[in-house]
Design a protein around this motif. Structure first.
Motif, PDB file in Angstrom:
ATOM      1  N   GLU A 146       0.835  -1.203   0.000  1.00 54.78           N
ATOM      2  CA  GLU A 146       0.000   0.000   0.000  1.00 54.78           C
ATOM      3  C   GLU A 146       0.871   1.254   0.000  1.00 54.78           C
ATOM      4  O   GLU A 146       0.570   2.243  -0.669  1.00 54.78           O
ATOM      5  N   LEU A 149       2.216   1.902  -3.379  1.00 55.09           N
ATOM      6  CA  LEU A 149       1.138   2.460  -4.216  1.00 55.09           C
ATOM      7  C   LEU A 149       0.960   3.946  -3.928  1.00 55.09           C
ATOM      8  O   LEU A 149       0.798   4.758  -4.842  1.00 55.09           O
ATOM      9  N   ASP A 150       0.994   4.306  -2.647  1.00 53.61           N
ATOM     10  CA  ASP A 150       0.822   5.699  -2.243  1.00 53.61           C
ATOM     11  C   ASP A 150       1.970   6.569  -2.735  1.00 53.61           C
ATOM     12  O   ASP A 150       1.759   7.675  -3.239  1.00 53.61           O
ATOM     13  N   GLY A 153       1.582   7.026  -6.324  1.00 50.03           N
ATOM     14  CA  GLY A 153       0.355   7.681  -6.779  1.00 50.03           C
ATOM     15  C   GLY A 153       0.477   9.181  -6.940  1.00 50.03           C
ATOM     16  O   GLY A 153       0.252   9.711  -8.013  1.00 50.03           O
ATOM     17  N   LYS A 154       0.832   9.865  -5.862  1.00 51.11           N
ATOM     18  CA  LYS A 154       0.779  11.320  -5.909  1.00 51.11           C
ATOM     19  C   LYS A 154       2.004  11.908  -5.217  1.00 51.11           C
ATOM     20  O   LYS A 154       2.514  11.343  -4.257  1.00 51.11           O
ATOM     21  N   PHE A 156       2.451  14.203  -3.100  1.00 49.69           N
ATOM     22  CA  PHE A 156       2.418  14.723  -1.733  1.00 49.69           C
ATOM     23  C   PHE A 156       3.027  13.746  -0.731  1.00 49.69           C
ATOM     24  O   PHE A 156       3.555  14.163   0.296  1.00 49.69           O
ATOM     25  N   TRP A 206      -0.407  19.904  -1.972  1.00 43.67           N
ATOM     26  CA  TRP A 206      -0.656  18.848  -2.963  1.00 43.67           C
ATOM     27  C   TRP A 206      -1.688  17.839  -2.504  1.00 43.67           C
ATOM     28  O   TRP A 206      -2.344  17.197  -3.318  1.00 43.67           O
ATOM     29  N   LEU A 207      -1.829  17.643  -1.209  1.00 44.08           N
ATOM     30  CA  LEU A 207      -2.797  16.641  -0.763  1.00 44.08           C
ATOM     31  C   LEU A 207      -4.203  17.221  -0.684  1.00 44.08           C
ATOM     32  O   LEU A 207      -5.175  16.489  -0.587  1.00 44.08           O
TER      33      LEU A 207
ATOM     34  N   ALA B 258      -7.694  10.978  -8.423  1.00 37.82           N
ATOM     35  CA  ALA B 258      -7.696  12.097  -7.472  1.00 37.82           C
ATOM     36  C   ALA B 258      -6.405  12.083  -6.653  1.00 37.82           C
ATOM     37  O   ALA B 258      -5.323  12.060  -7.226  1.00 37.82           O
ATOM     38  N   ARG B 259      -6.484  12.037  -5.312  1.00 34.36           N
ATOM     39  CA  ARG B 259      -5.280  12.155  -4.511  1.00 34.36           C
ATOM     40  C   ARG B 259      -4.654  10.807  -4.171  1.00 34.36           C
ATOM     41  O   ARG B 259      -4.201  10.579  -3.075  1.00 34.36           O
ATOM     42  N   GLY B 260      -4.626   9.878  -5.143  1.00 34.47           N
ATOM     43  CA  GLY B 260      -3.841   8.672  -4.926  1.00 34.47           C
ATOM     44  C   GLY B 260      -4.593   7.371  -5.121  1.00 34.47           C
ATOM     45  O   GLY B 260      -5.643   7.322  -5.741  1.00 34.47           O
ATOM     46  N   THR B 261      -4.025   6.320  -4.537  1.00 32.53           N
ATOM     47  CA  THR B 261      -4.561   4.978  -4.731  1.00 32.53           C
ATOM     48  C   THR B 261      -6.002   4.901  -4.208  1.00 32.53           C
ATOM     49  O   THR B 261      -6.363   5.541  -3.239  1.00 32.53           O
ATOM     50  N   SER B 263      -7.290   1.779  -3.584  1.00 32.43           N
ATOM     51  CA  SER B 263      -7.386   0.356  -3.274  1.00 32.43           C
ATOM     52  C   SER B 263      -8.116   0.090  -1.953  1.00 32.43           C
ATOM     53  O   SER B 263      -8.654  -0.987  -1.766  1.00 32.43           O
ATOM     54  N   ARG B 264      -8.115   1.050  -1.051  1.00 40.13           N
ATOM     55  CA  ARG B 264      -8.804   0.853   0.217  1.00 40.13           C
ATOM     56  C   ARG B 264      -9.697   2.035   0.529  1.00 40.13           C
ATOM     57  O   ARG B 264      -9.592   3.086  -0.098  1.00 40.13           O
TER      58      ARG B 264
END
Lengths: 254, 299
Positions: A146, A149-150, A153-154, A156, A206-207, B258-261, B263-264
């Motif tokens: 996870e 993935l984070d 992903g972005k 931030f 950014w978040l 949007a702001r990321g994964t 998955s959860r």
């Protein structure tokens, strides 16, 4: 003469205020340890509030969100305070000189502000660490996949992690022993607080979703505080040393 | 617990009875589940342990930019909406366009209860017992023409009551869209209430869309116009950030948005995240709508 009455009455008020405040500030300047303790105590209040609300189940509709986000918010607030101490000291010296006050014209009159820097900086680091730990446990469930993935992903997530990573050496070398050991290099190491603050502000911007203004407020304040360093280095304030004295006079408490 | 499609209007229950039944069921199921849980340790969470979010949760944590981007501020800001009278226009590529008053709509289409999961693209979710009518029933009555391939929905534009519209945070009015097949799907609901009560202002009074297999931003609130069109309509969030918010916006744990994964998800009130399900758990009912398409590419 209403004008002169007003002036004299406001002068009297200023004198009365100064007669209360100045002795208090003088005392503060003489007791760096007590002041540091006060700094730690103040900085611990948001954590106590969060713990109290958690224990009472009073975190509202989305406790997970509050638990992860609020420590991060306080890390940023305290980091902003740390960066504001030196400009504030300069501003208070200028103001005292401009109004012709007898006390407050010297930089050393405002040393108590410098004594607050280490407690507030370490508290910011502690909140950032709590923020990261709560994110890793509540948000990620300590799941490495996870996390990847984070990260992927972005931007931030890497920005926030980088900000925290930069704060680690600052926290480690925050003791008097490390200040003595590193000598003039200590200041060089602690220059890292500037990129750390910038990354923390970017992390917040950014978040956040479109339409939310707060992160840009923090971004603007931090940018202004950093710009101040550049301006002072380039054109020293009258009476101030070429290097912002706040950074130079590391008369740290205890 | 019944699956949403199994729930009929005959199961409609008053709020208090509903809550009492919920309490009995959760206590009973806790008793029933205890041996199984002891055996399985921490079993993976599934749709089976969904229980409706509370009235307070549903009505105090609302994404509704027409009032504010702050979800916790919306309920207060929405107090002055006064959504009566309210008319809904069905127009565009239909044989029988009409402007219908909200009270008339409720008389013509008695409300049904549907318990759906709601998954927000921000990463949180709730379970909401909606009241409403299948959108398809209303559209069929208006008789879409052969050119009706998409349905466009438009929210009320009124900065006097929607304070958030005084700032250009989004291009107002809020606009959303579905394909005609998605709009006619029996799960797609035109919701007029929740927990057996009229729709609270902060949840999109008096009438909103609910498309449970899509991210929440598709479920447009306080609708004034439903327009059938030949071309795919431009939708609000897709205009603001096309890479973050697509037109289809089907809930998909495999695709970051949007702001990321994604998955959860954080089920409101829980301190551990649960796995997000493809199509928000409604794949059995809706996957056929996208047959032959790559759902991971269909943003």
């Amino acid at each position: 003469m209403p004008g002169s009455t007003l002036t004299s009455s406001s002068e009297a008020a200023a004198t009365r205020l100064a007669s209360c405040v100045v002795p208090a500030l003088r005392t503060a300047n003489r007791h760096p340890r007590a002041l540091a303790a006060l700094g730690y105590a103040l900085a611990a209040l948001p954590a106590l509030q969060l713990a109290w609300q958690t224990a009472r189940g009073a975190l509202g509709v989305n406790p997970l969100e509050i638990l992860v986000r609020r420590p991060g918010h306080w890390a940023l607030v305290l980091l902003t305070c740390v960066l504001a101490l030196t400009p504030l000291r300069h501003a208070l010296v200028s103001l005292s000189r401009r109004v012709g006050a007898r006390w407050g014209r010297r930089f050393s009159d405002w040393n108590w502000l410098v004594y607050l820097r280490r407690p507030l900086g370490l508290a910011s680091f502690a909140y950032a660490g709590a923020h990261l730990a709560l994110y890793a446990t509540l948000d990620l469930d300590l799941d490495w996949h996870e996390f990847v993935l984070d990260l992927d992903g972005k931007p931030f997530v890497p920005a926030g992690l980088a900000a925290f990573a930069l704060l680690v050496p600052l926290a480690v070398t925050s003791t008097d022993a490390w200040m003595r050991r590193l000598k003039r290099h200590w200041k060089r190491v602690h220059w890292l607080v500037y990129p750390a603050a910038l990354l923390a502000a970017l992390h917040f911007m950014w978040l956040s979703k479109p339409g939310v203004a707060d992160p840009y407020g923090y971004g603007a304040i931090i940018l202004a505080l950093l710009a101040y360093r550049v301006v002072v280095r380039w054109r020293p304030a009258p009476g101030a040393p070429a290097v912002p004295e706040g950074e130079a006079a590391e008369r740290a408490p205890g | 617990m019944s699956r949403p499609t199994d729930i009929r209007s005959s199961e409609l229950t008053p709020h208090r009875v509903y809550l009492e039944r919920r309490r009995f069921m959760s206590q009973a199921s806790a008793l029933l589940a205890a041996p199984a849980l002891a055996r399985a340790g921490e079993a993976p969470r599934t749709a089976a342990d969904d229980k409706p979010s509370s009235w307070d949760e549903i009505t105090s944590y609302n994404n509704f930019y027409e009032y504010s981007p702050d979800k916790r501020a919306v309920a207060t800001l929405a107090e002055n909406l006064n959504p009566h009278p309210w008319t809904l226009s069905i127009e565009g590529e239909v044989a029988r366009p009409r402007v219908i008053d909200i009270d008339q709509l409720l008389r013509e289409f008695p409300a049904q209860e549907r318990i759906y999961r709601l998954r927000c693209v921000e990463g949180w979710s709730m379970v909401i017992p909606w009241m409403g009518l299948p959108l398809g029933d209303l559209l069929r009555q208006a008789q879409p023409t052969s050119r009706a391939r998409y349905v466009k929905f438009v929210s009320l534009l009124d900065p006097g009551r929607f304070y958030g519209q005084r700032r250009p945070t989004l291009p107002w009015p809020y606009t959303e869209g579905l394909t005609i097949a998605e709009a006619m799907h029996p799960l797609t609901l035109l919701a007029t209430g929740l927990y057996g009560k009229p729709m609270p202002n902060q949840n999109g009074a008096p009438v909103r869309l609910v498309v449970p297999w899509k991210y929440g931003y598709k479920s447009i609130k306080s609708i004034v116009t439903i327009r059938l069109e030949e071309q795919q309509p431009a939708t609000t969030w897709a205009q603001v950030a096309p890479h973050d918010y697509g037109f289809y916006a089907n809930v998909n744990p495999r695709v970051a948005l949007a702001r990321g994964t994604q998955s959860r998800e954080n089920r409101i009130g829980e301190l551990h995240k649960r796995e997000t399900l493809l199509f928000n758990g409604y794949a059995d009912q809706v996957a056929h709508l996208y047959a032959g398409l790559d759902v991971d590419k269909l943003l």
